[in-house]
Design a protein around this motif. Structure first.
Motif, short mmCIF file in Angstrom:
data_model
loop_
_atom_site.label_atom_id
_atom_site.label_comp_id
_atom_site.label_asym_id
_atom_site.label_seq_id
_atom_site.Cartn_x
_atom_site.Cartn_y
_atom_site.Cartn_z
N GLN A 240 40.02 60.79 33.21
CA GLN A 240 39.38 62.00 33.83
C GLN A 240 38.64 61.74 34.98
N LEU A 241 38.42 60.45 35.24
CA LEU A 241 37.46 60.06 36.47
C LEU A 241 38.34 59.44 37.43
N HIS A 242 39.88 59.47 37.16
CA HIS A 242 40.66 59.05 38.12
C HIS A 242 40.39 57.46 38.63
N ALA A 243 40.02 56.94 37.57
CA ALA A 243 39.83 55.40 37.89
C ALA A 243 40.59 54.58 36.64
N ALA A 244 40.94 53.44 37.59
CA ALA A 244 41.67 52.23 36.80
C ALA A 244 40.55 51.56 35.93
N ILE A 245 41.13 51.21 34.68
CA ILE A 245 40.38 50.43 33.63
C ILE A 245 41.03 49.16 33.19
N ASP A 246 40.24 47.95 33.33
CA ASP A 246 40.79 46.80 32.95
C ASP A 246 39.88 46.08 31.96
N ILE A 247 40.27 45.82 30.96
CA ILE A 247 39.57 45.21 29.80
C ILE A 247 39.98 43.53 29.61
N GLN A 248 39.07 42.63 29.67
CA GLN A 248 39.61 41.29 29.70
C GLN A 248 38.65 40.49 29.18
N LYS A 249 38.87 39.03 28.56
CA LYS A 249 38.13 38.21 28.04
C LYS A 249 37.39 37.51 29.47
N ARG A 250 36.12 37.24 29.33
CA ARG A 250 35.47 36.35 30.23
C ARG A 250 35.76 35.06 30.08
N ALA A 251 36.03 34.23 31.23
CA ALA A 251 36.25 32.97 31.32
C ALA A 251 35.06 31.94 30.86
N GLU A 252 33.70 32.39 30.78
CA GLU A 252 32.62 32.00 30.32
C GLU A 252 32.32 32.28 28.74
N GLY A 253 33.23 33.10 28.40
CA GLY A 253 33.01 33.65 26.82
C GLY A 253 32.50 34.93 27.01
N GLY A 254 32.90 36.01 26.24
CA GLY A 254 32.75 37.44 26.02
C GLY A 254 33.79 38.50 26.54
N THR A 255 33.38 39.48 27.10
CA THR A 255 34.18 40.50 27.45
C THR A 255 33.86 41.00 28.83
N THR A 256 34.90 41.40 29.66
CA THR A 256 34.51 42.05 30.92
C THR A 256 35.30 43.41 31.09
N ILE A 257 34.74 44.53 31.12
CA ILE A 257 35.10 45.90 31.50
C ILE A 257 35.37 46.20 32.89
N ARG A 258 36.10 46.51 33.40
CA ARG A 258 36.12 46.98 35.05
C ARG A 258 36.83 48.31 35.41
N LEU A 259 36.17 49.19 35.91
CA LEU A 259 36.59 50.57 36.16
C LEU A 259 36.64 50.63 37.82
N THR A 260 37.69 50.86 38.63
CA THR A 260 37.43 51.18 39.75
C THR A 260 38.17 52.30 40.19
N ALA A 261 37.68 52.90 41.16
CA ALA A 261 38.22 54.19 41.55
C ALA A 261 38.25 54.29 43.17
N GLN A 262 39.16 54.46 43.67
CA GLN A 262 39.42 54.58 44.84
C GLN A 262 39.85 55.95 45.43
N ALA A 263 39.34 56.35 46.83
CA ALA A 263 39.74 57.73 47.32
C ALA A 263 41.14 58.03 47.22
N GLY A 264 41.59 59.25 46.39
CA GLY A 264 42.92 59.49 46.52
C GLY A 264 43.57 58.69 45.63
N GLY A 265 43.06 57.79 44.71
CA GLY A 265 43.70 57.15 43.80
C GLY A 265 44.19 57.65 42.42
N PHE A 266 44.84 56.87 41.63
CA PHE A 266 45.06 57.20 40.28
C PHE A 266 44.67 56.16 39.19
N SER A 267 44.42 56.80 38.21
CA SER A 267 44.04 55.91 37.00
C SER A 267 45.40 55.50 36.37
N LYS A 268 45.22 54.31 35.35
CA LYS A 268 46.22 54.01 34.70
C LYS A 268 45.92 53.76 33.40
#
Length: 268
Positions: A240-268
């Motif tokens: 809905q926010l036209h953002a790409a989301i990536d969910i991965q394990k952290r190298a140091e342990g735990g989880t990283t959730i990253r959302l990025t949105a670029q002008a005119g971009g599309f989500s995945k």
């Protein structure tokens, strides 16, 4: 008032008034008004007409846009309530069913576990239902919510919020807060983390990035995340926010959730 009506008013009003003045001037006023004087009058009339019409038109457009933004925000709130209702059904209703079965079987230890799960679901639901306060900017309201979450969960939160004022619309703020809320709910319920981090930064045009991390157990990939309700909801909100989301394990342990949105971009 519709945009179609604005279009025709913009075309017709200047044409009728200015054209009408020129018609009257050439047919009836030439004996009494020189061409130079008439040119001065038509210039002043055009300036006055343009000022009045533009002032009225842009004020009306601002009012229309304000109503549209308000309606979008109201719709986003309704969608959030529906999400919370589904969350209550999936969490509390299932736990109550499990509790009823275990009580009938006389398995008191399992029943105590079910009661504890219900208690956690209720506390989380009540906390989620606390909407962001009205006063202050979005980053100020978010910092207050994060402080409350940290006090409730006992997990330390380090926040780095660098946002332009009024960067997100009210509807976008609701969607973005829903993602943050779900991510931190997962940290509280599943991660067994001691520390968490959030960074939200806006860039040029409509670009922005949100990163949420924790030092807990890390996300399990034993089943596709499309089958996990919370992660599925985050992906839908990201879309809905036209953002790409990536969910991965952290190298140091735990989880990283990253959302990025670029002008005119599309989500995945």
């Amino acid at each position: 008032m519709s945009y179609r009506l604005f279009y025709w008013l913009t075309v017709l009003i200047p044409t009728i008034i200015i054209g009408g003045f020129e018609f009257v001037r050439h047919d009836f006023l030439l004996p009494y008004m020189s061409m130079e004087t008439g040119n001065v009058y038509i210039t002043l009339l055009t300036l006055l007409l343009s000022f009045l019409f533009a002032t009225w038109m842009f004020r009306t457009i601002r009012q229309m846009n304000a109503r549209i933004v308000e309606e979008q925000a109201r719709r986003a709130v309704y969608e959030e309530r529906e999400r919370l209702a589904r969350e209550l059904h999936d969490g509390i209703a299932q736990s109550l069913f499990f509790l009823n079965v275990k009580l009938k079987q006389g398995h008191l230890d399992d029943a105590r576990v079910a009661v504890s799960a219900i208690d956690n679901h209720v506390r989380q639901a009540i906390f989620n239902l606390r909407s962001l306060p009205e006063e202050g900017s979005f980053d100020q309201r978010l910092e207050k919510w994060l402080a409350q979450w940290s006090a409730l969960s006992g997990v330390d939160v380090a926040a780095d919020l660098r946002m332009q004022e009024s960067f997100f619309t009210p509807a976008e703020e609701v969607q973005l807060f829903g993602i943050i809320q779900e991510a931190f709910a997962n940290i509280r319920k599943h991660a067994q983390a001691k520390h968490s981090w959030i960074r939200l930064a806006t860039g040029e045009s409509r670009s922005w990035e949100l990163v949420i991390e924790d030092d807990g157990l890390g996300i399990a990939h034993t089943q596709p995340d499309t089958k996990k309700y919370g992660l599925s909801m985050m992906r839908e909100r990201a879309r809905q926010l036209h953002a790409a989301i990536d969910i991965q394990k952290r190298a140091e342990g735990g989880t990283t959730i990253r959302l990025t949105a670029q002008a005119g971009g599309f989500s995945k």
